[in-house]
Design a protein around this motif. Structure first.
Motif, PDB file in Angstrom:
ATOM      1  N   ALA A  36       0.797  -1.222   0.248  1.00 15.32           N
ATOM      2  CA  ALA A  36       0.518  -0.065  -0.267  1.00 15.32           C
ATOM      3  C   ALA A  36       1.103   1.077   0.130  1.00 15.32           C
ATOM      4  CB  ALA A  36      -0.982  -0.004   1.506  1.00 15.32           C
ATOM      5  N   LEU A  37       1.923   1.370   1.131  1.00 18.44           N
ATOM      6  CA  LEU A  37       2.515   2.050   0.540  1.00 18.44           C
ATOM      7  C   LEU A  37       2.815   2.639  -1.061  1.00 18.44           C
ATOM      8  CD1 LEU A  37       4.519   4.140   2.377  1.00 18.44           C
ATOM      9  CD2 LEU A  37       6.002   2.844   2.750  1.00 18.44           C
ATOM     10  N   ALA A  40       1.320   3.631  -3.224  1.00 16.90           N
ATOM     11  CA  ALA A  40       1.060   5.827  -2.291  1.00 16.90           C
ATOM     12  C   ALA A  40       2.173   6.470  -3.319  1.00 16.90           C
ATOM     13  CB  ALA A  40       0.473   6.125  -1.438  1.00 16.90           C
ATOM     14  N   LEU A  41       3.265   5.863  -2.912  1.00 17.74           N
ATOM     15  CA  LEU A  41       4.611   6.323  -2.958  1.00 17.74           C
ATOM     16  C   LEU A  41       4.555   6.595  -4.952  1.00 17.74           C
ATOM     17  CD1 LEU A  41       7.088   5.281  -0.692  1.00 17.74           C
ATOM     18  CD2 LEU A  41       6.011   7.411  -0.632  1.00 17.74           C
ATOM     19  N   SER A  42       4.830   5.631  -5.283  1.00 20.40           N
ATOM     20  CA  SER A  42       4.175   5.363  -6.938  1.00 20.40           C
ATOM     21  C   SER A  42       3.806   6.894  -7.449  1.00 20.40           C
ATOM     22  CB  SER A  42       3.523   4.166  -7.332  1.00 20.40           C
ATOM     23  OG  SER A  42       4.789   3.570  -7.186  1.00 20.40           O
ATOM     24  N   ALA A  76      -2.331   9.455   2.302  1.00 19.36           N
ATOM     25  CA  ALA A  76      -2.379   7.824   1.853  1.00 19.36           C
ATOM     26  C   ALA A  76      -0.737   7.311   2.931  1.00 19.36           C
ATOM     27  CB  ALA A  76      -2.660   7.711   0.675  1.00 19.36           C
ATOM     28  N   ALA A  77       0.626   7.549   1.527  1.00 16.84           N
ATOM     29  CA  ALA A  77       1.521   7.361   2.342  1.00 16.84           C
ATOM     30  C   ALA A  77       1.881   7.543   4.167  1.00 16.84           C
ATOM     31  CB  ALA A  77       2.776   7.905   1.514  1.00 16.84           C
ATOM     32  N   SER A 134      12.793   5.038  -1.827  1.00 13.33           N
ATOM     33  CA  SER A 134      14.225   3.629  -1.380  1.00 13.33           C
ATOM     34  C   SER A 134      14.083   3.314   0.022  1.00 13.33           C
ATOM     35  CB  SER A 134      15.814   5.011  -1.795  1.00 13.33           C
ATOM     36  OG  SER A 134      15.575   5.048  -2.919  1.00 13.33           O
ATOM     37  N   ALA A 135      13.328   3.471   1.083  1.00 19.61           N
ATOM     38  CA  ALA A 135      13.426   2.361   2.475  1.00 19.61           C
ATOM     39  C   ALA A 135      13.107   1.760   2.026  1.00 19.61           C
ATOM     40  CB  ALA A 135      13.402   3.639   3.487  1.00 19.61           C
ATOM     41  N   ALA A 136      12.048   2.303   1.347  1.00 21.05           N
ATOM     42  CA  ALA A 136      10.196   1.448   1.476  1.00 21.05           C
ATOM     43  C   ALA A 136      10.783   0.027   0.211  1.00 21.05           C
ATOM     44  CB  ALA A 136       9.394   1.554   1.290  1.00 21.05           C
ATOM     45  N   ARG A 137      11.878  -0.087   0.070  1.00 21.36           N
ATOM     46  CA  ARG A 137      12.269  -0.649  -1.546  1.00 21.36           C
ATOM     47  C   ARG A 137      11.048  -0.986  -2.493  1.00 21.36           C
ATOM     48  NH1 ARG A 137      14.279  -3.983   3.070  1.00 21.36           N
ATOM     49  NH2 ARG A 137      12.117  -5.337   2.393  1.00 21.36           N
TER      50      ARG A 137
END
Length: 140
Positions: A36-37, A40-42, A76-77, A134-137
């Motif tokens: 989900a994260l 949202a990031l995309s 959302a993120a 990057s952190a969320a890979r």
């Protein structure tokens, strides 16, 4: 239209994900939260692309429209991050809040002009977004 439908689906998924976290037995998995994260990031990356184009001739009303689109995905993120607790997401939210406050102080009938720090503030959002991604890979 495609962006609106995708936004609606992602926000619905995030809402359901958060609702399911109300009890220990139904807590969302880290994989679901990460998915989900990343979604949202995309979407946030697409929404935030215009922030790098802010210049002295950008209209404040246009800037506020950009902020609204970006703000939906920042929220959302932030919600998805309640499970994962990535510091980089918190930093991105803080950068967005600082940018949003600066935009609130501008006259909506004018152009950005030499609004001190506005371009730098927008750049901080983009930098924090890339670090969060990057952190969320998310690209893996």
């Amino acid at each position: 239209m495609k962006q609106s439908r995708r936004a609606g689906l992602a926000l619905t998924f995030l809402f359901l994900l958060l609702l399911s976290g109300c009890s220990v037995e139904t807590a969302p998995s880290a994989a679901d939260a990460r998915r989900a994260l990343c979604q949202a990031l995309s979407s946030l990356r697409e929404s935030a692309a215009g922030l790098s184009q802010i210049d002295a001739n950008t209209g404040v009303a246009q800037l506020r429209d950009m902020r609204a689109g970006v703000g939906r995905w920042v929220e959302a993120a932030r919600r998805a991050n309640t499970v994962l607790q990535f510091q980089q997401i918190t930093e991105m939210v803080n950068a967005y809040d600082a940018f949003s406050s600066a935009v609130d102080g501008l006259n909506p009938d004018q152009r950005v002009g030499a609004a001190a720090g506005l371009q730098a503030s927008a750049a901080q959002i983009l930098t924090a977004l890339n670090q969060a991604y990057s952190a969320a890979r998310c690209g893996q």
